[in-house]
Design a protein around this motif. Structure first.
Motif, mmCIF file in Angstrom:
data_model
loop_
_atom_site.group_PDB
_atom_site.id
_atom_site.type_symbol
_atom_site.label_atom_id
_atom_site.label_comp_id
_atom_site.label_asym_id
_atom_site.label_seq_id
_atom_site.Cartn_x
_atom_site.Cartn_y
_atom_site.Cartn_z
ATOM 1 N N PHE A 123 -3.019 55.237 63.919
ATOM 2 C CA PHE A 123 -1.608 54.850 63.969
ATOM 3 C C PHE A 123 -1.446 53.576 64.797
ATOM 4 C CE2 PHE A 123 2.886 56.928 64.296
ATOM 5 C CZ PHE A 123 3.432 55.767 63.753
ATOM 6 N N GLY A 124 -2.137 53.515 65.944
ATOM 7 C CA GLY A 124 -2.053 52.337 66.800
ATOM 8 C C GLY A 124 -2.595 51.092 66.119
ATOM 9 N N VAL A 125 -3.703 51.231 65.415
ATOM 10 C CA VAL A 125 -4.272 50.092 64.690
ATOM 11 C C VAL A 125 -3.333 49.638 63.581
ATOM 12 C CG1 VAL A 125 -6.168 49.368 63.179
ATOM 13 C CG2 VAL A 125 -6.657 50.693 65.244
ATOM 14 N N ALA A 126 -2.755 50.593 62.855
ATOM 15 C CA ALA A 126 -1.816 50.248 61.781
ATOM 16 C C ALA A 126 -0.593 49.520 62.329
ATOM 17 C CB ALA A 126 -1.390 51.518 61.044
ATOM 18 N N LEU A 127 -0.078 49.984 63.481
ATOM 19 C CA LEU A 127 1.052 49.298 64.114
ATOM 20 C C LEU A 127 0.677 47.874 64.525
ATOM 21 C CD1 LEU A 127 2.858 51.819 66.505
ATOM 22 C CD2 LEU A 127 3.875 50.503 64.653
ATOM 23 N N THR A 128 -0.532 47.711 65.036
ATOM 24 C CA THR A 128 -1.000 46.388 65.450
ATOM 25 C C THR A 128 -1.022 45.427 64.278
ATOM 26 O OG1 THR A 128 -2.366 47.380 67.190
ATOM 27 C CG2 THR A 128 -2.924 45.134 66.497
ATOM 28 N N VAL A 129 -1.575 45.862 63.156
ATOM 29 C CA VAL A 129 -1.632 45.016 61.956
ATOM 30 C C VAL A 129 -0.226 44.711 61.444
ATOM 31 C CG1 VAL A 129 -2.440 44.883 59.562
ATOM 32 C CG2 VAL A 129 -3.917 45.876 61.328
ATOM 33 N N ALA A 130 0.639 45.732 61.432
ATOM 34 C CA ALA A 130 2.007 45.525 60.932
ATOM 35 C C ALA A 130 2.760 44.517 61.799
ATOM 36 C CB ALA A 130 2.745 46.867 60.904
ATOM 37 N N ILE A 131 2.654 44.643 63.122
ATOM 38 C CA ILE A 131 3.346 43.709 64.021
ATOM 39 C C ILE A 131 2.802 42.293 63.844
ATOM 40 C CG2 ILE A 131 3.705 43.113 66.456
ATOM 41 C CD1 ILE A 131 3.738 46.130 67.042
ATOM 42 N N LYS A 136 4.577 37.773 63.347
ATOM 43 C CA LYS A 136 3.811 36.522 63.327
ATOM 44 C C LYS A 136 3.136 36.250 64.669
ATOM 45 C CE LYS A 136 5.406 35.831 59.167
ATOM 46 N NZ LYS A 136 4.552 36.079 57.979
ATOM 47 N N VAL A 137 2.614 37.300 65.298
ATOM 48 C CA VAL A 137 1.879 37.151 66.556
ATOM 49 C C VAL A 137 0.400 36.974 66.211
ATOM 50 C CG1 VAL A 137 1.287 38.209 68.766
ATOM 51 C CG2 VAL A 137 3.537 38.609 67.747
ATOM 52 N N ASP A 138 -0.249 36.020 66.870
ATOM 53 C CA ASP A 138 -1.645 35.721 66.573
ATOM 54 C C ASP A 138 -2.520 36.967 66.695
ATOM 55 O OD1 ASP A 138 -1.006 33.122 66.130
ATOM 56 O OD2 ASP A 138 -1.660 32.385 68.094
ATOM 57 N N GLU A 170 -11.588 33.359 74.719
ATOM 58 C CA GLU A 170 -11.327 34.781 74.972
ATOM 59 C C GLU A 170 -10.279 35.020 76.051
ATOM 60 O OE1 GLU A 170 -14.802 35.979 78.096
ATOM 61 O OE2 GLU A 170 -15.418 35.671 76.019
ATOM 62 N N THR A 171 -9.851 33.971 76.766
ATOM 63 C CA THR A 171 -8.865 34.143 77.839
ATOM 64 C C THR A 171 -7.557 34.705 77.307
ATOM 65 O OG1 THR A 171 -9.836 32.274 79.015
ATOM 66 C CG2 THR A 171 -7.640 32.979 79.709
ATOM 67 N N ILE A 172 -7.184 34.319 76.097
ATOM 68 C CA ILE A 172 -5.918 34.780 75.528
ATOM 69 C C ILE A 172 -5.909 36.293 75.374
ATOM 70 C CG2 ILE A 172 -6.679 34.490 73.129
ATOM 71 C CD1 ILE A 172 -3.156 33.806 74.526
ATOM 72 N N LEU A 173 -7.067 36.878 75.068
ATOM 73 C CA LEU A 173 -7.144 38.335 74.960
ATOM 74 C C LEU A 173 -6.942 38.989 76.321
ATOM 75 C CD1 LEU A 173 -9.191 37.228 72.516
ATOM 76 C CD2 LEU A 173 -9.604 39.672 72.298
ATOM 77 N N SER A 174 -7.528 38.380 77.366
ATOM 78 C CA SER A 174 -7.401 38.946 78.713
ATOM 79 C C SER A 174 -5.951 38.927 79.186
ATOM 80 C CB SER A 174 -8.277 38.155 79.693
ATOM 81 O OG SER A 174 -9.627 38.220 79.316
ATOM 82 N N GLN A 406 -13.153 45.237 67.372
ATOM 83 C CA GLN A 406 -13.993 44.200 66.782
ATOM 84 C C GLN A 406 -13.641 43.945 65.319
ATOM 85 O OE1 GLN A 406 -18.287 44.187 68.417
ATOM 86 N NE2 GLN A 406 -17.677 46.317 68.549
ATOM 87 N N LEU A 407 -13.378 45.012 64.597
ATOM 88 C CA LEU A 407 -13.043 44.857 63.178
ATOM 89 C C LEU A 407 -11.735 44.097 62.991
ATOM 90 C CD1 LEU A 407 -14.055 48.370 61.773
ATOM 91 C CD2 LEU A 407 -15.251 46.200 61.470
ATOM 92 N N LEU A 408 -10.780 44.303 63.886
ATOM 93 C CA LEU A 408 -9.521 43.569 63.796
ATOM 94 C C LEU A 408 -9.761 42.070 64.003
ATOM 95 C CD1 LEU A 408 -7.052 45.928 65.711
ATOM 96 C CD2 LEU A 408 -7.024 45.379 63.282
ATOM 97 N N ILE A 409 -10.636 41.707 64.930
ATOM 98 C CA ILE A 409 -10.958 40.293 65.143
ATOM 99 C C ILE A 409 -11.624 39.705 63.900
ATOM 100 C CG2 ILE A 409 -12.494 38.732 66.415
ATOM 101 C CD1 ILE A 409 -10.049 39.394 67.990
ATOM 102 N N VAL A 410 -12.502 40.488 63.261
ATOM 103 C CA VAL A 410 -13.255 40.002 62.110
ATOM 104 C C VAL A 410 -12.382 39.840 60.877
ATOM 105 C CG1 VAL A 410 -15.126 40.551 60.496
ATOM 106 C CG2 VAL A 410 -15.432 40.951 62.940
ATOM 107 N N PHE A 411 -11.519 40.833 60.631
ATOM 108 C CA PHE A 411 -10.830 40.865 59.331
ATOM 109 C C PHE A 411 -9.353 40.487 59.380
ATOM 110 C CE2 PHE A 411 -14.350 43.949 58.762
ATOM 111 C CZ PHE A 411 -14.991 43.306 57.712
ATOM 112 N N MET A 412 -8.720 40.532 60.564
ATOM 113 C CA MET A 412 -7.294 40.204 60.610
ATOM 114 C C MET A 412 -7.128 38.695 60.734
ATOM 115 S SD MET A 412 -4.335 42.155 62.815
ATOM 116 C CE MET A 412 -4.866 41.598 64.430
ATOM 117 N N PRO A 413 -6.428 38.049 59.813
ATOM 118 C CA PRO A 413 -6.356 36.589 59.809
ATOM 119 C C PRO A 413 -5.576 36.059 61.011
ATOM 120 C CG PRO A 413 -4.854 37.487 58.193
ATOM 121 C CD PRO A 413 -5.678 38.631 58.688
#
Length: 413
Positions: A123-131, A136-138, A170-174, A406-413
């Motif tokens: 559910f959390g991953v799905a919400l992340t992709v939807a948001i 339009k958040v990177d 990677e600073t933006i992730l932190s 990791q998969l979100l970084i790889v596949f989410m544009p």
């Protein structure tokens, strides 16, 4: 008065220990204060750490400059060590406490608990992709927010390594992680309180139910625990041998096809698995002088206090600045990713699946790999049911949190 200045300013070990001790002592004192019958307990150590880190960084005379010209209130290298070591102590103590009963608990309802935890993760991953698509958040920001919202540092580290391999900063992730983390901790506790209020959970009745169930357990468990009464050098040695094996296990890379970076259990997952095995198979391994329960409790509390103080002091200096620079949106999005999946699955778990409240709080904390929330739920329960729920779902949840980041970084544009 140079000695006093060295204690209050600079990178010395004395300064770090003084600051950590002050944060922990004040946090624990404030954590005992109840508001409408609710006390935050050790979670207040995180809040005090954030405050001390923030206000300490406002006074230039209290800062020291490292070799790169960056100013700090507390030595970040030492803080990182304290954070990781505190977390290892915490999860190892949990594993030892629940090891003797975790396999029996898994047979009773472990599959159901893990399915609930996986639903929270999905559910959390799905919400992340939807948001990401709607607001339009990177993508890297959203992955950082997700890691902070579920308080999962290993997932953040894995995502940073993958993003760095693609040439990203990677600073933006932190920064996104730091913005979402505090409300991630409080959001989990808020969910527990909401479920308790909505379903009118009788805490005393839940405790009585636990006592009845404990009385029906096989006497072998009680006999086994009664042999763990004396702490000696052999007992302590086994703890450090177990933690050593756990660190080795957590560092072993597992390569997944299509994923840039190998997955690892990490410095938390490895020691937890080894501690569970040692606790579960102590008689078979001829280990009859492990630490007694009161020693494990002390070890657990010291570990979580060190972890929370280090996290708060590390995030405090940049927390307010991050919010002012647009991070307030990140805080709000993180709160959504924290609360919505937990609240939905929590209602289903208690209302439809009939999971008892104490075990459910452990599952909620384990599904977000959140030690502060677990510490709070144990304080409320006064027994080991939250620990069992946490340890039952933690290994699979940790693996999924690391992999999905990791998969979100790889596949989410």
């Amino acid at each position: 008065m140079e000695w006093l200045r060295e204690l209050l300013v600079g990178s010395s070990m004395g300064h770090v220990l003084l600051t950590l001790s002050f944060v922990i002592a004040l946090g624990l004192a404030l954590g005992r204060v109840k508001f409408r019958g609710v006390a935050l307990g050790t979670t207040f150590v995180l809040l005090v750490g954030l405050a001390v880190g923030h206000f300490g960084s406002l006074f230039p005379d209290l800062l020291y400059q490292d070799a790169n010209g960056v100013r700090h209130f507390v030595n970040p290298t030492i803080l990182h060590f304290v954070r990781e070591y505190g977390l290892i102590l915490f999860v190892y103590a949990i594993g030892m406490q629940v090891g003797s009963g975790i396999f029996a608990a898994f047979k009773k309802g472990g599959l159901k608990l893990n399915l609930l935890a996986l639903c929270i993760v999905a559910f959390g991953v799905a919400l992340t992709v939807a948001i990401h698509y709607i607001a339009k958040v990177d993508a890297p920001v959203m992955v950082g927010i997700l890691s902070g919202a579920v308080t999962n540092t290993p997932g953040l580290g894995a995502a940073q390594a993958t993003y760095s391999a693609f040439g990203g900063n990677e600073t933006i992730l932190s920064n996104a992680y730091a913005a979402a983390y505090p409300l991630g901790v409080l959001g989990i506790i808020f969910t527990m309180l909401t479920i308790r209020f909505v379903f009118k959970v009788d805490i005393q009745r839940e405790k009585e139910r636990f006592l009845v169930e404990a009385a029906q357990e096989e006497p072998a468990t009680a006999a086994q625990s009664s042999t763990h009464l004396i702490v000696n050098s052999s007992s302590v040695a086994k703890v450090f041998i177990g933690m050593m094996l756990g660190v080795i296990l957590g560092s072993i890379p597992v390569h997944i096809p299509g994923v840039a970076q190998p997955l690892k259990l990490g410095l938390a997952g490895g020691p937890l698995v080894v501690a569970i095995i040692m606790g579960a198979f102590a008689p078979q391994l001829h280990m009859h002088n492990l630490l007694p329960s009161n020693s494990l409790l002390s070890m657990r509390e010291i570990g979580i206090c060190l972890f929370l103080a280090a996290v708060g002091l590390g995030a405090g200096p940049s927390f307010v600045a991050t919010i002012k620079s647009g991070g307030l949106l990140w805080v709000g999005l993180g709160a959504i990713i924290t609360i919505v999946p937990l609240m939905t699955v929590g209602f289903i778990g208690y209302g439809l699946c009939k999971v008892d409240f104490f075990t459910l709080t452990g599952v909620l904390a384990g599904s977000t790999t959140d030690p502060p929330a677990l510490s709070y739920s144990v304080d409320v329960a006064g027994n080991k049911k939250p620990l069992i729920g946490y340890a039952t779902v933690y290994p699979l949840t940790m693996f999924m949190r690391i992999m999905t980041a990791q998969l979100l970084i790889v596949f989410m544009p």
